[in-house]
Design a protein around this motif. Structure first.
Motif, PDB file in Angstrom:
ATOM      1  N   GLY A   1       9.143  68.508  47.352  1.00  0.00           N
ATOM      2  CA  GLY A   1       9.265  69.309  46.149  1.00  0.00           C
ATOM      3  C   GLY A   1      10.435  70.265  46.134  1.00  0.00           C
ATOM      4  O   GLY A   1      10.489  71.167  45.287  1.00  0.00           O
ATOM      5  N   THR A   2      11.393  70.105  47.056  1.00  0.00           N
ATOM      6  CA  THR A   2      12.564  70.996  47.090  1.00  0.00           C
ATOM      7  C   THR A   2      13.441  70.760  45.867  1.00  0.00           C
ATOM      8  O   THR A   2      13.632  69.626  45.425  1.00  0.00           O
ATOM      9  N   ASP A   3      13.980  71.834  45.323  1.00  0.00           N
ATOM     10  CA  ASP A   3      14.868  71.742  44.164  1.00  0.00           C
ATOM     11  C   ASP A   3      16.237  71.245  44.619  1.00  0.00           C
ATOM     12  O   ASP A   3      16.943  71.942  45.349  1.00  0.00           O
ATOM     13  N   PRO A   4      16.666  70.052  44.189  1.00  0.00           N
ATOM     14  CA  PRO A   4      17.981  69.548  44.615  1.00  0.00           C
ATOM     15  C   PRO A   4      19.137  70.389  44.103  1.00  0.00           C
ATOM     16  O   PRO A   4      20.224  70.379  44.674  1.00  0.00           O
TER      17      PRO A   4
ATOM     18  N   PRO B   1      18.192  68.391  36.944  1.00  0.00           N
ATOM     19  CA  PRO B   1      19.035  67.832  38.012  1.00  0.00           C
ATOM     20  C   PRO B   1      20.120  66.932  37.464  1.00  0.00           C
ATOM     21  O   PRO B   1      19.904  66.181  36.506  1.00  0.00           O
ATOM     22  N   GLY B   2      21.301  67.038  38.063  1.00  0.00           N
ATOM     23  CA  GLY B   2      22.442  66.225  37.666  1.00  0.00           C
ATOM     24  C   GLY B   2      23.235  65.794  38.877  1.00  0.00           C
ATOM     25  O   GLY B   2      22.837  66.027  40.029  1.00  0.00           O
ATOM     26  N   GLY B   3      24.374  65.185  38.629  1.00  0.00           N
ATOM     27  CA  GLY B   3      25.201  64.715  39.727  1.00  0.00           C
ATOM     28  C   GLY B   3      25.694  65.822  40.632  1.00  0.00           C
ATOM     29  O   GLY B   3      26.054  65.570  41.789  1.00  0.00           O
ATOM     30  N   TRP B   4      25.718  67.043  40.130  1.00  0.00           N
ATOM     31  CA  TRP B   4      26.197  68.175  40.916  1.00  0.00           C
ATOM     32  C   TRP B   4      25.126  68.703  41.879  1.00  0.00           C
ATOM     33  O   TRP B   4      25.440  69.519  42.760  1.00  0.00           O
TER      34      TRP B   4
ATOM     35  N   ALA C   1      21.300  58.919  42.980  1.00  0.00           N
ATOM     36  CA  ALA C   1      20.503  58.741  44.175  1.00  0.00           C
ATOM     37  C   ALA C   1      19.743  57.428  44.069  1.00  0.00           C
ATOM     38  O   ALA C   1      19.675  56.789  43.026  1.00  0.00           O
ATOM     39  N   ASN C   2      19.117  56.986  45.183  1.00  0.00           N
ATOM     40  CA  ASN C   2      18.457  55.693  45.201  1.00  0.00           C
ATOM     41  C   ASN C   2      17.459  55.542  44.070  1.00  0.00           C
ATOM     42  O   ASN C   2      17.319  54.493  43.463  1.00  0.00           O
ATOM     43  N   GLY C   3      16.741  56.634  43.748  1.00  0.00           N
ATOM     44  CA  GLY C   3      15.718  56.572  42.709  1.00  0.00           C
ATOM     45  C   GLY C   3      16.272  56.399  41.324  1.00  0.00           C
ATOM     46  O   GLY C   3      15.564  56.067  40.394  1.00  0.00           O
ATOM     47  N   ASP C   4      17.559  56.624  41.141  1.00  0.00           N
ATOM     48  CA  ASP C   4      18.153  56.578  39.803  1.00  0.00           C
ATOM     49  C   ASP C   4      18.998  55.336  39.579  1.00  0.00           C
ATOM     50  O   ASP C   4      19.582  55.180  38.533  1.00  0.00           O
ATOM     51  N   ARG C   5      19.119  54.465  40.588  1.00  0.00           N
ATOM     52  CA  ARG C   5      20.044  53.342  40.455  1.00  0.00           C
ATOM     53  C   ARG C   5      19.623  52.332  39.403  1.00  0.00           C
ATOM     54  O   ARG C   5      20.419  51.527  38.955  1.00  0.00           O
TER      55      ARG C   5
ATOM     56  N   LEU D   1      14.072  64.743  30.740  1.00  0.00           N
ATOM     57  CA  LEU D   1      14.989  65.618  31.469  1.00  0.00           C
ATOM     58  C   LEU D   1      14.740  65.614  32.975  1.00  0.00           C
ATOM     59  O   LEU D   1      15.618  66.042  33.731  1.00  0.00           O
ATOM     60  N   PHE D   2      13.570  65.186  33.409  1.00  0.00           N
ATOM     61  CA  PHE D   2      13.216  65.149  34.835  1.00  0.00           C
ATOM     62  C   PHE D   2      13.344  66.540  35.460  1.00  0.00           C
ATOM     63  O   PHE D   2      13.823  66.694  36.581  1.00  0.00           O
ATOM     64  N   ARG D   3      12.897  67.531  34.712  1.00  0.00           N
ATOM     65  CA  ARG D   3      13.054  68.933  35.102  1.00  0.00           C
ATOM     66  C   ARG D   3      11.735  69.501  35.581  1.00  0.00           C
ATOM     67  O   ARG D   3      10.699  69.367  34.927  1.00  0.00           O
TER      68      ARG D   3
END
Length: 431
Positions: A390-393, A379-382, A12-16, A370-372
């Motif tokens: 605050g929604t859980d992706p 959270p991962g690519g899936w 996602a944009n935040g992880d680029r 872990l950003f958990r």
């Protein structure tokens, strides 16, 4: 989504911000690989990461030497498939909540999991864990988490821990479908990288590798563990009690050589299959010997793998853990705290132990590595759900083969490159 290039561009944009350094690192590694291949004697290359190796199905019998050869088949389009990991996470009385936390921190839909609370835990605690496993929406959706409901009594100093590990491995072989590595952890272990980091890194490794810390220099253990004979009450009682000692001693075996090391390991599926089926009887013979051996989890698998001609050349002498010991080591390691955080990260390993329940360092690992979120999976690519408010992706699952490696993948790259280097890999095998 499909993978693009060496590093999956799925963030996602935040992880680029992690994509560019990983991509640059991969390009540099491939350049090193080219020159290493030209310079290596006898066609054997000790490869930098990522390992551009032609993938082979797990069933074929080829030693790991052939996996370390660069062939013309390893072209830019021959990326290996993502591996699958099979975990055993075990605990005892009072470990139920910590086991849940560790399970969530390790969860990925591609993997398989067996959880076990031993017989010392209360029926209420085991029932609570069972309800957690059965009711969690992700576990229900993917059907990849199992609990051993008929609990074993595990005394840790005797062979019952080995028996419990073999029990879980047999369940995973029978019911877990395809997986590539078996990893045993306890409720006091915790990951230092995401599963996307780990799966991404391991996708470039030969599937036959066994990560197991081992040595044949058993030293004082010959007189304090190999020659004494112990009886483990956990084999025939329903309450825990310490092992007791037989007055007679025995000689060191001559039919096989003893090895010792860490009780924590990542074993290949082919080796686990061999330990369960034991087609040449070596695993069963060694198991009978270790039934009366103090701290047998620190010797059984090590002795089998290093005495089996088919597997002795597949060992990587490392347990993939950060553990803080006294010098000389005592029976148990230190409990890790916030003061150990920098050392854990700098070790580049994927796991650490031991942690006390709800120690603040676990929250720091969740937040920074872990950003958990609390009570959530990593959270991962899936994970394709919305992240707003605050929604859980991970409440919405997408393509489970999509990986989003982060900074942990770069740390693991350093570790695997070092472990499989010319200086470390062959010289440290079964010696």
């Amino acid at each position: 989504m499909k993978q693009t290039g060496l590093v999956p561009l799925r963030a996602a944009n935040g992880d680029r911000k992690w994509i560019l350094p990983l991509a640059i690192g991969s390009i540099v590694s491939l350049t090193l690989l080219f020159f290493t291949t030209l310079a290596a004697p006898d066609g054997i290359s000790y490869l930098p990461f990522p390992f551009r190796l032609p993938y082979r199905s797990p069933g074929a019998a080829v030693f790991v030497e052939s996996k370390l050869r660069v062939t013309t088949a390893a072209t830019s389009s021959s990326f290996p498939p993502t591996p699958r990991l099979a975990y055993l996470i075990s605990g005892s009385a009072g470990d139920g909540e910590m086991l849940k936390r560790t399970l969530l921190a390790l969860y990925h839909p591609l993997n398989q999991y067996v959880v076990h609370l031993d017989l010392e835990s209360s029926p209420r605690e085991r029932l609570d864990l069972n309800e957690f496993v059965k009711s969690h929406p992700l576990f229900t959706k993917f059907g990849n988490v199992r609990m051993i409901t008929k609990a074993n009594l595990v005394t840790y100093r005797g062979p019952t821990m080995v028996a419990n590990t073999l029990h879980a491995a047999a369940i995973l072989l029978k019911e877990g479908g395809h997986w590539d590595w078996f990893i045993n952890l306890s409720a006091s272990d915790y990951p230092l990288v995401t599963q996307d980091d780990l799966l991404h890194t391991f996708s470039y490794l030969p599937r036959e590798l066994n990560f197991i810390d081992h040595t044949s220099d058993i030293g004082w253990k010959e007189f304090q563990r190999a020659k004494p004979i112990i009886i483990d009450p956990g084999l025939y009682m329903t309450k825990k009690a310490d092992v007791f000692w037989v007055t007679q001693k025995r000689s060191v075996p001559t039919a096989f050589k003893l090895f010792t090391g860490s009780a924590w390991m990542a074993l290949s599926r082919s080796f686990v299959d061999y330990c369960i089926w034991g087609w040449d009887n070596l695993p069963r013979t060694v198991l009978m010997y270790y039934a009366n051996f103090l701290s047998s989890p620190e010797g059984y698998f090590h002795t089998v793998v290093c005495n089996a001609q088919e597997f002795r050349n597949t060992t990587v002498n490392h347990d993939l853990h950060f553990i803080s010991w006294d010098n000389p080591p005592r029976q148990h390691p230190h409990h890790l705290t916030l003061s150990d955080m920098s050392a854990m990260v700098d070790s580049n390993v994927p796991f650490a132990r031991k942690f006390r329940r709800d120690n603040p360092v676990l929250d720091k690992i969740d937040a920074e590595l872990l950003f958990r979120g609390e009570g959530r999976t990593v959270p991962g690519g899936w994970c394709v759900g919305p992240r707003e408010n605050g929604t859980d992706p991970c409440s919405v699952a997408g393509n489970v083969t999509v990986l989003r490696p982060g900074p942990g993948a770069a740390r693991l790259e350093k570790l695997t490159t070092s472990l499989l280097s010319k200086e470390n890999f062959r010289p440290r095998q079964c010696r």
